[in-house]
Write an enzyme that holds these catalytic residues in place. Structure first.
Site, short mmCIF file in Angstrom:
data_model
loop_
_atom_site.label_atom_id
_atom_site.label_comp_id
_atom_site.label_asym_id
_atom_site.label_seq_id
_atom_site.Cartn_x
_atom_site.Cartn_y
_atom_site.Cartn_z
N CYS A 1 40.65 42.68 37.30
CA CYS A 1 39.23 42.32 37.20
C CYS A 1 39.06 41.24 36.14
O CYS A 1 38.13 40.44 36.19
CB CYS A 1 38.39 43.54 36.88
N GLU B 1 32.09 50.23 36.80
CA GLU B 1 32.76 49.01 36.30
C GLU B 1 33.28 48.23 37.49
O GLU B 1 34.05 48.75 38.30
CB GLU B 1 33.89 49.39 35.33
N LYS C 1 39.04 61.22 43.08
CA LYS C 1 39.33 60.52 44.34
C LYS C 1 39.99 59.18 44.02
O LYS C 1 39.32 58.22 43.65
CB LYS C 1 38.06 60.30 45.17
N GLU D 1 34.73 36.53 43.75
CA GLU D 1 35.97 37.16 43.28
C GLU D 1 36.99 37.14 44.42
O GLU D 1 36.75 37.71 45.49
CB GLU D 1 35.72 38.60 42.84
P1 NAP Z 1 37.10 49.21 45.97
O1 NAP Z 1 37.49 48.82 47.34
O2 NAP Z 1 35.68 49.11 45.60
O3 NAP Z 1 37.62 50.70 45.79
C1 NAP Z 1 37.50 51.39 44.56
C2 NAP Z 1 37.41 52.87 44.85
O4 NAP Z 1 36.19 53.12 45.55
C3 NAP Z 1 38.53 53.40 45.75
O5 NAP Z 1 38.87 54.69 45.35
C4 NAP Z 1 37.86 53.42 47.11
O6 NAP Z 1 38.40 54.35 48.01
C5 NAP Z 1 36.45 53.85 46.71
N1 NAP Z 1 35.44 53.56 47.73
C6 NAP Z 1 35.45 52.60 48.68
N2 NAP Z 1 34.33 52.66 49.42
C7 NAP Z 1 33.59 53.69 48.91
C8 NAP Z 1 32.34 54.26 49.24
N3 NAP Z 1 31.59 53.79 50.24
N4 NAP Z 1 31.90 55.32 48.52
C9 NAP Z 1 32.62 55.80 47.50
N5 NAP Z 1 33.84 55.31 47.15
C10 NAP Z 1 34.31 54.26 47.84
O7 NAP Z 1 37.90 48.39 44.88
P2 NAP Z 1 39.47 48.18 44.79
O8 NAP Z 1 39.86 47.19 45.82
O9 NAP Z 1 40.20 49.48 44.74
O10 NAP Z 1 39.64 47.55 43.34
C11 NAP Z 1 39.49 46.20 43.09
C12 NAP Z 1 38.14 45.92 42.48
O11 NAP Z 1 37.99 46.68 41.30
C13 NAP Z 1 37.98 44.48 42.05
O12 NAP Z 1 36.69 44.05 42.39
C14 NAP Z 1 38.14 44.54 40.55
O13 NAP Z 1 37.52 43.49 39.85
C15 NAP Z 1 37.54 45.86 40.24
N6 NAP Z 1 38.02 46.40 38.96
C16 NAP Z 1 37.15 46.41 37.90
C17 NAP Z 1 37.57 46.88 36.67
C18 NAP Z 1 36.64 46.91 35.49
O14 NAP Z 1 36.94 47.58 34.51
N7 NAP Z 1 35.51 46.21 35.55
C19 NAP Z 1 38.88 47.34 36.52
C20 NAP Z 1 39.72 47.31 37.62
C21 NAP Z 1 39.28 46.85 38.84
P3 NAP Z 1 39.34 53.86 49.21
O15 NAP Z 1 40.54 53.27 48.57
O16 NAP Z 1 39.61 55.13 49.91
O17 NAP Z 1 38.55 52.87 50.01
#
Ligand code: NAP
Length: 515
Positions: free
Chosen positions: A320, A286, A205, A416
């Site tokens: 991140c 992560e 997904k 963040e």
């Molecule tokens: P996000 O909003 O949490 O979304 C990540 C994934 O989770 C997307 O596929 C999203 O789908 C899905 N998702 C959202 N709500 C969900 C739920 N209730 N149940 C299951 N899945 C759900 O994060 P993002 O905005 O894409 O990415 C940015 C974040 O990722 C930042 O906080 C960044 O620091 C972090 N990040 C961390 C790392 C690491 O290695 N630590 C690396 C890269 C990014 P939808 O798009 O359909 O909502």
């Protein structure tokens, strides 16, 4: 035997030939914009009425693609399919599985600029950032292929007369991969191929903002010979499909990369044992970061300023690992701040149609609004010294923004932001700088700029982050060189691209045979 792993080199866009090849790739991608992409379950293409419309964040009117959207019924079907496929896939040899990854890497390498061009269009990445994202995807494929071949032998345990003992790794079952948009190719690919090379099957997904580049990647896996049902492509709403897959009793492993709030929620949900579930779920989560560049009073101040700027503004701070905090010793604070302001004012912001555009847009309207809100908060909490403005008339552009004199406990120093915003705090000593650096709930990356050897040793022990860098920026981890993952609320510290990563996707089995 495969040659020794080396990371994929980055493209030099000052070379005319490379520039022209990239422009050609952008033109190729432009011809394909607006197409429809079906879901893929068990190799079957499924088109749904409801669609995700992927748009170009540099130009809201440009549709990248229309992607069919999975619902719970399709997700249920996909889980059954993945479970069936697991029965045969788990018996495929490690070499065969690894060979598929190596072939997929070769296909992407041949179409490298094309993949990067999709990232420019769908994620708004500047060329260099897109090129690094594609290179990292290739690296994950190559690195995990080699690692699996190494791990197939298991680990040495003792045997004794009359008893032969073995210890080796077996797959776990159906894995749910939920990936973010910010490394729409690399992280999505890495968190998909790690479970498959270890013998699991996957429900993939992707983030709803970047599903097209993911569809292209799944096509590559098919071309590389991946059997139907091993990876099932099911974009859909995180809240609807994501939750359903996480809760499902047949899910054995969840690998999530994304925000803290969603990650923590998934972690909690995965702990619940549902009726019919015969195992505890494994979870790799992560999450976010609030990463700091510390500048000591004995330091190369030009290097410090460059490191702060690169860490804060690469890909508009949407990493991140982005260095959104600069903690600077009071002796050099004003000088470093002046240098950072000067460098920031030189940065170009706009649609990444040329290779020298430093910063593109932020990913979507929600991100734009959230970041601009934080800029308003910053204006209350600190002193705005550069940037501070945004324009969302055509795409979601925000000027690189610097705040000075932020209190270490202020919101812009703690939360963040995930945008091009860096806040400066003043430290009275190196001890004080480390204390500030450690004062958030996150623990992902950090950098220390210093010439003082004692301070380097002190930071090694006391700067509590998963990836610690000295005398460089705190972004840009490379697979196989800088295994990546954070402490504290940054996640489960899986260390993607590192020697312990694949084992997280497997169960160790001990076999004792009497003879
Ligand atoms: P996000 O909003 O949490 O979304 C990540 C994934 O989770 C997307 O596929 C999203 O789908 C899905 N998702 C959202 N709500 C969900 C739920 N209730 N149940 C299951 N899945 C759900 O994060 P993002 O905005 O894409 O990415 C940015 C974040 O990722 C930042 O906080 C960044 O620091 C972090 N990040 C961390 C790392 C690491 O290695 N630590 C690396 C890269 C990014 P939808 O798009 O359909 O909502």
């Amino acid at each position: 035997m495969l040659p020794v792993y080396k990371h994929e080199p980055f493209t030099d866009f000052t070379v005319e030939e490379n520039k022209l090849a990239f422009i050609e790739a952008l033109q190729l991608v432009e011809k394909q914009l607006g197409k429809e992409y079906p879901l893929i379950v068990g190799g079957e293409r499924i088109t749904t009425q409801e669609k995700i419309t992927s748009i170009n964040p540099s130009n809201k009117n440009e549709v990248i693609g229309m992607v069919s959207k999975a619902n719970k019924e399709i997700a249920e079907n996909a889980i059954q399919t993945a479970e069936n496929a697991f029965q045969s896939w788990r018996k495929v040899t490690a070499e065969e599985r690894a060979n598929i990854l190596v072939r997929a890497a070769a296909i992407i390498r041949r179409r490298k600029h094309e993949f990067s061009a999709w990232l420019v269009k769908e994620a708004g990445k500047p060329w260099k950032e897109a090129d690094a994202d594609t290179a990292e995807a290739i690296d994950f494929l190559e690195y995990y292929a080699r690692q699996m071949i190494e791990l197939q032998a298991g680990k040495q345990v003792n045997s004794r007369i009359g008893e032969h003992n073995r210890y080796y790794y077996t797959p776990t079952g159906v894995c749910v991969t939920i990936s973010p948009w910010n490394f729409a190719l690399a992280i999505m690919a890495g968190t998909t191929v790690a479970p498959i090379v270890t013998g699991n099957t996957v429900l993939l997904k992707p983030a709803s903002t970047t599903p097209v580049v993911c569809a292209k990647f799944v096509e590559v896996l098919e071309e590389a010979g991946l059997p139907a049902g091993v990876v099932n492509y099911i974009p859909g709403s995180g809240a609807e499909v994501g939750d359903f897959l996480v809760d499902h009793p047949k899910t054995s492993l969840i690998t999530f990369t994304g925000s803290r709030d969603v990650g923590v929620r998934l972690y909690e949900k995965a702990a619940v044992v549902h009726p019919g579930q015969q195992h505890l779920k494994r979870v790799i989560v992560e999450m976010g970061g609030k990463d700091t560049v510390v500048v000591d009073n004995e330091a190369d101040l030009d290097l410090a300023a460059q490191s702060i700027v690169t860490s804060a503004f690469g890909f508009s701070g949407q990493k991140c690992s982005a260095g959104s905090r600069a903690v600077v010793h009071e002796d050099v604070y004003e000088e470093v701040l002046e240098k950072v302001i000067a460098l920031t004012k030189e940065l170009s912001v706009g649609e990444p149609t040329t290779g020298d555009m430093y910063m593109g847009p932020v990913v979507d309207e929600a991100a734009f609004t959230k970041i601009m809100n934080y800029i308003d908060i910053g204006k209350e909490e600190a002193r705005l010294v550069a940037g501070g403005t945004g324009d969302s008339s055509k795409g979601y552009f925000i000027q690189p923004t610097v705040f000075a004199d932020a209190a270490p406990s202020s919101r812009i120093m703690q939360e963040e932001i995930f945008g091009p915003v860096v806040a400066f705090s003043k430290a009275t000593s190196f001890d004080h700088a480390l204390e500030i650096a450690n004062n958030t709930e996150y623990g992902l990356t950090g950098a220390v700029i210093t010439k003082n050897r004692d301070h380097i040793e002190q930071a090694k022990e006391d700067f509590h982050v998963g990836n610690l860098y000295f005398n460089r920026n705190c972004t840009g981890a490379i697979v196989g060189y800088h295994p990546f993952g954070g402490f504290k609320m940054s996640g489960t510290d899986s260390k993607a691209g590192g020697p312990d990563y694949l084992i997280l996707h497997m169960q160790a089995k001990t076999i004792s045979e009497m003879y």
